[in-house]
Motif scaffolding. Structure first.
Motif, mmCIF file in Angstrom:
data_model
loop_
_atom_site.group_PDB
_atom_site.id
_atom_site.type_symbol
_atom_site.label_atom_id
_atom_site.label_comp_id
_atom_site.label_asym_id
_atom_site.label_seq_id
_atom_site.Cartn_x
_atom_site.Cartn_y
_atom_site.Cartn_z
ATOM 1 N N LEU A 253 2.968 -11.787 7.592
ATOM 2 C CA LEU A 253 2.762 -10.575 6.795
ATOM 3 C C LEU A 253 3.225 -10.722 5.351
ATOM 4 O O LEU A 253 3.104 -9.776 4.574
ATOM 5 N N LYS A 254 3.712 -11.880 4.972
ATOM 6 C CA LYS A 254 4.300 -12.064 3.643
ATOM 7 C C LYS A 254 3.358 -11.568 2.557
ATOM 8 O O LYS A 254 2.207 -11.990 2.454
ATOM 9 N N ASN A 255 3.843 -10.613 1.770
ATOM 10 C CA ASN A 255 3.113 -10.069 0.616
ATOM 11 C C ASN A 255 1.810 -9.365 1.001
ATOM 12 O O ASN A 255 0.935 -9.173 0.147
ATOM 13 N N CYS A 256 1.660 -8.972 2.252
ATOM 14 C CA CYS A 256 0.478 -8.210 2.660
ATOM 15 C C CYS A 256 0.447 -6.882 1.894
ATOM 16 O O CYS A 256 1.475 -6.208 1.745
ATOM 17 N N GLY A 257 -0.728 -6.493 1.411
ATOM 18 C CA GLY A 257 -0.826 -5.296 0.580
ATOM 19 C C GLY A 257 -0.506 -4.008 1.310
ATOM 20 O O GLY A 257 0.206 -3.131 0.799
ATOM 21 N N HIS A 258 -1.050 -3.843 2.516
ATOM 22 C CA HIS A 258 -0.844 -2.622 3.292
ATOM 23 C C HIS A 258 -0.546 -3.007 4.743
ATOM 24 O O HIS A 258 -1.280 -3.797 5.334
ATOM 25 N N VAL A 259 0.493 -2.427 5.299
ATOM 26 C CA VAL A 259 0.802 -2.623 6.712
ATOM 27 C C VAL A 259 0.788 -1.254 7.382
ATOM 28 O O VAL A 259 1.539 -0.353 6.999
ATOM 29 N N ILE A 260 -0.103 -1.117 8.362
ATOM 30 C CA ILE A 260 -0.219 0.115 9.133
ATOM 31 C C ILE A 260 0.426 -0.175 10.481
ATOM 32 O O ILE A 260 -0.074 -0.984 11.258
ATOM 33 N N GLY A 292 8.224 -8.427 2.549
ATOM 34 C CA GLY A 292 7.837 -8.147 1.170
ATOM 35 C C GLY A 292 6.448 -7.536 1.054
ATOM 36 O O GLY A 292 5.692 -7.859 0.131
ATOM 37 N N VAL A 293 6.106 -6.627 1.970
ATOM 38 C CA VAL A 293 4.762 -6.046 1.943
ATOM 39 C C VAL A 293 4.656 -5.012 0.831
ATOM 40 O O VAL A 293 5.664 -4.496 0.333
ATOM 41 N N GLY A 294 3.425 -4.687 0.457
ATOM 42 C CA GLY A 294 3.227 -3.742 -0.627
ATOM 43 C C GLY A 294 3.416 -2.295 -0.204
ATOM 44 O O GLY A 294 4.023 -1.500 -0.920
ATOM 45 N N GLU A 295 2.887 -1.941 0.963
ATOM 46 C CA GLU A 295 2.933 -0.557 1.426
ATOM 47 C C GLU A 295 3.095 -0.531 2.937
ATOM 48 O O GLU A 295 2.505 -1.351 3.647
ATOM 49 N N LEU A 296 3.872 0.427 3.423
ATOM 50 C CA LEU A 296 4.064 0.616 4.857
ATOM 51 C C LEU A 296 3.634 2.034 5.221
ATOM 52 O O LEU A 296 4.160 3.018 4.671
ATOM 53 N N VAL A 297 2.682 2.143 6.138
ATOM 54 C CA VAL A 297 2.229 3.439 6.637
ATOM 55 C C VAL A 297 2.570 3.505 8.123
ATOM 56 O O VAL A 297 2.122 2.664 8.915
#
Length: 331
Positions: A253-260, A292-297
Motif C-alpha cells: 500500500l506504500k503511497n497509495c492515493g486512496h485506501v477504502i 504513507g497513504v494519501g487518504e483513508l476512508v
C-alpha cells in the motif's frame, strides 16, 4: 486520467465500492463487493456499464445485492461480463447463474467469465446464456506475476489474499504512468505540434531509431516526454490485521492515493475484532500511517454502534491518521 470512486451503502449497513478510471478517451468501471441495497445509489445505466465485479469473499453481506446486478446485466453482450474473487468464486457464481428459470434465453448471446484468484494462478471458467449457463467451460489458467491479476491499457489491478477464516481478497487499482508532451521544450526545439506527437508516445508504433522531424524518435522522447504517475486506490475488508498481514500490506500500500478500508470495531473492542477476524479503527489508521497513504476512508462499520459511537470511532482513527474520514454520504 483520473480515478473517481464512491462508497455505496449506508453507515452500519452493507457497503461496496464503485470505481471509475477515466483515461480521457474511455471510462472503465469496477464494482468491489455487492452488498444488499448498495446498487440503489447508482443509476441503472451506471450498473449496466460496470466492466468488472470483484468480490472480496462470499459472506452474505458482501454478495446479497448480486441478484440486482445480474438482473440488469445477465444478457449483456460484449467482453465486459467479468467476475473475480477468491478460490471457489466460479463454483458459487455457477450456482447463482443456474438458480433462475431460463426458458426465454435461446436468442440471447451473453458470455460470462468468472475467475478464481489463487496464490500462484488465476483460473477462469466461461458460462454461456444460450445454454442457460448449464456448462462451466474451463479456460487456460494464468500464472500470476506477483500480485497482478489484470493488466488493461490504462490501469492494472492487483490482489492480495488475507485471512478472514476464509480467503478474503484485497484489491488495488493503479493507473498506468501517462506520458505528456512538454510544450516549452517543443517550442525550444523549434518543432510544431502535429499528429506525429501522438505516435511519439508509442514506442511500438514508432521505434526509437525511426527518424521524425529530423531526429530519432528516441532522442525526441528523451527531450519532450514528461512522465506523470497514475493514481491508485485500494479496497480492503474483512480480515485479521495481525503482524503477518501488516508485513504484507505496508509495502503493498506504500503511497497509495486512496485506501477504502473496513473499520468494523472501535479500538476498545479489539478482542471482538480479533475473534471475528475484523479490524478496529486504531489498527486501520496505524496501517494507513505506516504505509504513507494519501487518504483513508473507513467503511463497513458495525451496526452495533449508534451515530455518536460511530463519530467516536472516527475520532479514534483521526488521532492516528488525522485525515481519516467516512463517506460524505454518511453525514
Amino acid at each position: 486520467m483520473a480515478i473517481r470512486f464512491r462508497v455505496l451503502g449506508g453507515a452500519g449497513r452493507d457497503n461496496a465500492l464503485h470505481v471509475e478510471v477515466d483515461s480521457g478517451h474511455v471510462v472503465r468501471r469496477m464494482l468491489f463487493d455487492c452488498g444488499e441495497g448498495c446498487l440503489s445509489a447508482l443509476a441503472p445505466s451506471d450498473v449496466q456499464a460496470i466492466d468488472h465485479l470483484f468480490f472480496s469473499h462470499f459472506h452474505m453481506d458482501h454478495v446479497a445485492g448480486f441478484d440486482g446486478f445480474f438482473r440488469m446485466n445477465f444478457a449483456r453482450d460484449g467482453e465486459n461480463n467479468r467476475i473475480w474473487g477468491p478460490p471457489g468464486t466460479a463454483r458459487i457464481m455457477h450456482h447463482r447463474f443456474r438458480s433462475y428459470l431460463w426458458n426465454l434465453h435461446e436468442n440471447l448471446g451473453a458470455t460470462w467469465r468468472v475467475s478464481d484468484i489463487g496464490e500462484v494462478a488465476v483460473k477462469t471458467w466461461r458460462y454461456e446464456l444460450p445454454d442457460a449457463f448449464e456448462t462451466a467451460h474451463e479456460e487456460a489458467a494464468t500464472v500470476r506475476e506477483g500480485a497482478l491479476i489484470l493488466d488493461e491499457e490504462d490501469f492494472t489491478v492487483e490482489a492480495m489474499t488475507l485471512d478472514h477464516l476464509t480467503a478474503s481478497i484485497a484489491y488495488k487499482v493503479t493507473e498506468k504512468t501517462r506520458w505528456n508532451i512538454d510544450p516549452q521544450r517543443l517550442a525550444a526545439l523549434g518543432l510544431k505540434p502535429g499528429p506525429w506527437l501522438k505516435s511519439l508516445k508509442d514506442p511500438v508504433a514508432l521505434p526509437d531509431d525511426a527518424v521524425v522531424e529530423g531526429r530519432t524518435a528516441g532522442e525526441l522522447r528523451a527531450e519532450l516526454l514528461v512522465a506523470t504517475p497514475g493514481g491508485s486506490i485500494a479496497y480492503l475488508t474483512d480480515f485479521l490485521l495481525d503482524e503477518a498481514a501488516v508485513e504484507k500490506l505496508v509495502p503493498w500500500l506504500k503511497n497509495c492515493g486512496h485506501v477504502i478500508c473496513e473499520s468494523q470495531y472501535r479500538a476498545a473492542d479489539l478482542e471482538l475484532a480479533r475473534k471475528h477476524y475484523h479490524m478496529t479503527s486504531a489498527q486501520v489508521a496505524t496501517l494507513a500511517r505506516d504505509a504513507g497513504v494519501g487518504e483513508l476512508v473507513l467503511t463497513h462499520v458495525s451496526s452495533r454502534y449508534l451515530p455518536g459511537e460511530r463519530a467516536e470511532l472516527l475520532e479514534e482513527a483521526r488521532a492516528i491518521f488525522p485525515t481519516a474520514r467516512f463517506s460524505e454520504e454518511w453525514r
